[in-house]
Design a protein around this motif. Structure first.
Motif, PDB file in Angstrom:
ATOM      1  N   ALA A   4       0.689  -1.433   0.083  1.00  0.00           N
ATOM      2  CA  ALA A   4      -0.093  -0.058   0.065  1.00  0.00           C
ATOM      3  C   ALA A   4       0.890   1.236   0.075  1.00  0.00           C
ATOM      4  O   ALA A   4       0.566   2.187  -0.676  1.00  0.00           O
ATOM      5  N   THR A   7       2.493   1.903  -3.356  1.00  0.00           N
ATOM      6  CA  THR A   7       1.680   2.494  -4.610  1.00  0.00           C
ATOM      7  C   THR A   7       0.971   3.716  -4.346  1.00  0.00           C
ATOM      8  O   THR A   7       0.315   4.568  -4.924  1.00  0.00           O
ATOM      9  N   ARG A  11      -0.393   6.907  -6.641  1.00  0.00           N
ATOM     10  CA  ARG A  11      -1.757   7.400  -6.693  1.00  0.00           C
ATOM     11  C   ARG A  11      -2.310   8.823  -6.304  1.00  0.00           C
ATOM     12  O   ARG A  11      -3.350   9.377  -6.609  1.00  0.00           O
ATOM     13  N   GLY A  23     -10.992   3.968  -5.224  1.00  0.00           N
ATOM     14  CA  GLY A  23     -10.210   2.835  -5.410  1.00  0.00           C
ATOM     15  C   GLY A  23      -9.078   2.939  -4.526  1.00  0.00           C
ATOM     16  O   GLY A  23      -8.392   1.882  -3.820  1.00  0.00           O
ATOM     17  N   TRP A  24      -8.444   4.154  -4.187  1.00  0.00           N
ATOM     18  CA  TRP A  24      -7.587   4.451  -3.212  1.00  0.00           C
ATOM     19  C   TRP A  24      -8.018   4.193  -1.858  1.00  0.00           C
ATOM     20  O   TRP A  24      -7.156   3.075  -1.150  1.00  0.00           O
ATOM     21  N   ARG A  27      -8.194  -0.244  -1.764  1.00  0.00           N
ATOM     22  CA  ARG A  27      -6.853  -0.830  -1.761  1.00  0.00           C
ATOM     23  C   ARG A  27      -6.077  -0.505  -0.522  1.00  0.00           C
ATOM     24  O   ARG A  27      -5.710  -1.467   0.140  1.00  0.00           O
ATOM     25  N   ASP A  28      -5.902   0.465   0.007  1.00  0.00           N
ATOM     26  CA  ASP A  28      -5.325   0.867   1.545  1.00  0.00           C
ATOM     27  C   ASP A  28      -6.506   0.270   2.604  1.00  0.00           C
ATOM     28  O   ASP A  28      -5.622  -0.321   3.516  1.00  0.00           O
ATOM     29  N   LEU A  30      -8.158  -2.538   2.331  1.00  0.00           N
ATOM     30  CA  LEU A  30      -7.697  -4.014   2.413  1.00  0.00           C
ATOM     31  C   LEU A  30      -6.278  -4.419   2.895  1.00  0.00           C
ATOM     32  O   LEU A  30      -6.165  -5.366   3.465  1.00  0.00           O
ATOM     33  N   ALA A  31      -5.379  -3.372   2.660  1.00  0.00           N
ATOM     34  CA  ALA A  31      -4.092  -3.718   3.222  1.00  0.00           C
ATOM     35  C   ALA A  31      -4.201  -3.548   4.745  1.00  0.00           C
ATOM     36  O   ALA A  31      -3.548  -4.391   5.516  1.00  0.00           O
TER      37      ALA A  31
END
Length: 275
Positions: A4, A7, A11, A23-24, A27-28, A30-31
């Motif tokens: 995370a 990337t 982003r 989306g940001w 993804r963060d 889920l991390a």
């Protein structure tokens, strides 16, 4: 966390569109959720004791109070009545882990480290509530097995039963946001645990989770019949046991949506202020 962090700068250069921002966050989030689930894997006794508590409730209510409550159920077995309520109670008590986990992260200074990373601010709360949702999946599955052992049966089909389980998980996710606010507000795990119980006790025990509402005193029925635990428990019973269609399912979903709509922004606001 490493993925995370690696990337996030790319982003961060272009987060103007709503789709990119969502989306940001996903993804963060889920991390962070994976980080919290790894903690459960490394300390499995936390998951074990999370399972023991609802198991104790099942045994106590089934074999201590079942004989008293059963005559008021008009032909429905107490095991069939009880287990949907236990599902909801398990989700509510499991949500308390959100408050304790966030308060622990604040006390240990981890929140400041998250703040220094190029990541979505709401991802910390999204990750915590998502991890607790995953934990609820495991615990509810265990309670299903225990329910079958004490006489619980599915009467409305497997698909309807699975819809009931999804409703329980949605309610647990919504409740996690309430306790995320509690954890952010108090800032230490001991106080978070103490502050959570006054919220939990009236919702769980003054509800239709364990006994029919019509057996309560009249002044208590007004509260018990119009609060989210009762509405969710009754909705799950309709899906699991069958029966005439009611508004309970829509009311339960409305409670879930309303709770998240109020407490998710409040939790993010408290996170921004706290760190």
């Amino acid at each position: 966390m490493t993925a995370a962090s690696a990337t996030a700068p790319a982003r961060g250069a272009d987060i103007g569109s709503a789709g990119t921002r969502i989306g940001w966050i996903v993804r963060d989030g889920l991390a962070i959720a994976w980080r919290n689930l790894i903690g459960l894997r490394r300390v499995p006794r936390l998951l074990v004791f999370s399972t023991i508590q609802p198991l104790v409730f099942v045994l106590i209510f089934r074999y201590v109070f079942g004989g008293v409550v059963a005559p008021a159920l008009h032909g429905v077995s107490y095991a069939d009545f009880l287990i949907p309520g236990i599902f909801v109670q398990t989700a509510v008590f499991g949500a308390m882990n959100t408050a304790i986990g966030l308060a622990t992260d604040m006390q240990t200074g981890l929140m400041e480290r998250f703040r220094s990373l190029p990541m979505a601010r709401s991802a910390v709360l999204v990750g915590r509530t998502t991890a607790d949702l995953a934990r609820n999946v495991f615990v509810v599955a265990m309670m299903t097995g225990v329910g079958f052992a004490i006489g619980f049966r599915i009467h409305a089909g497997v698909l309807s039963f699975l819809c009931g389980i999804l409703l329980v998980l949605a309610f647990g996710f919504a409740m996690s946001w309430i306790f995320a606010v509690v954890g952010m507000a108090v800032g230490d795990p001991e106080t978070a645990q103490a502050a959570a119980f006054p919220v939990l006790a009236p919702l769980v025990f003054a509800s239709a989770a364990f006994i029919p509402v019509n057996t309560m005193p009249g002044w208590l029925q007004a509260f018990a019949d119009h609060q989210p635990v009762s509405r969710t428990a009754d909705a799950v019973r309709v899906l699991v046991l069958g029966g005439p269609a009611t508004n309970d399912i829509w009311q339960a979903l409305a409670w879930d949506a309303g709770i998240v709509a109020v407490f998710a922004p409040l939790g993010v606001w408290l996170y921004r202020r706290a760190v």
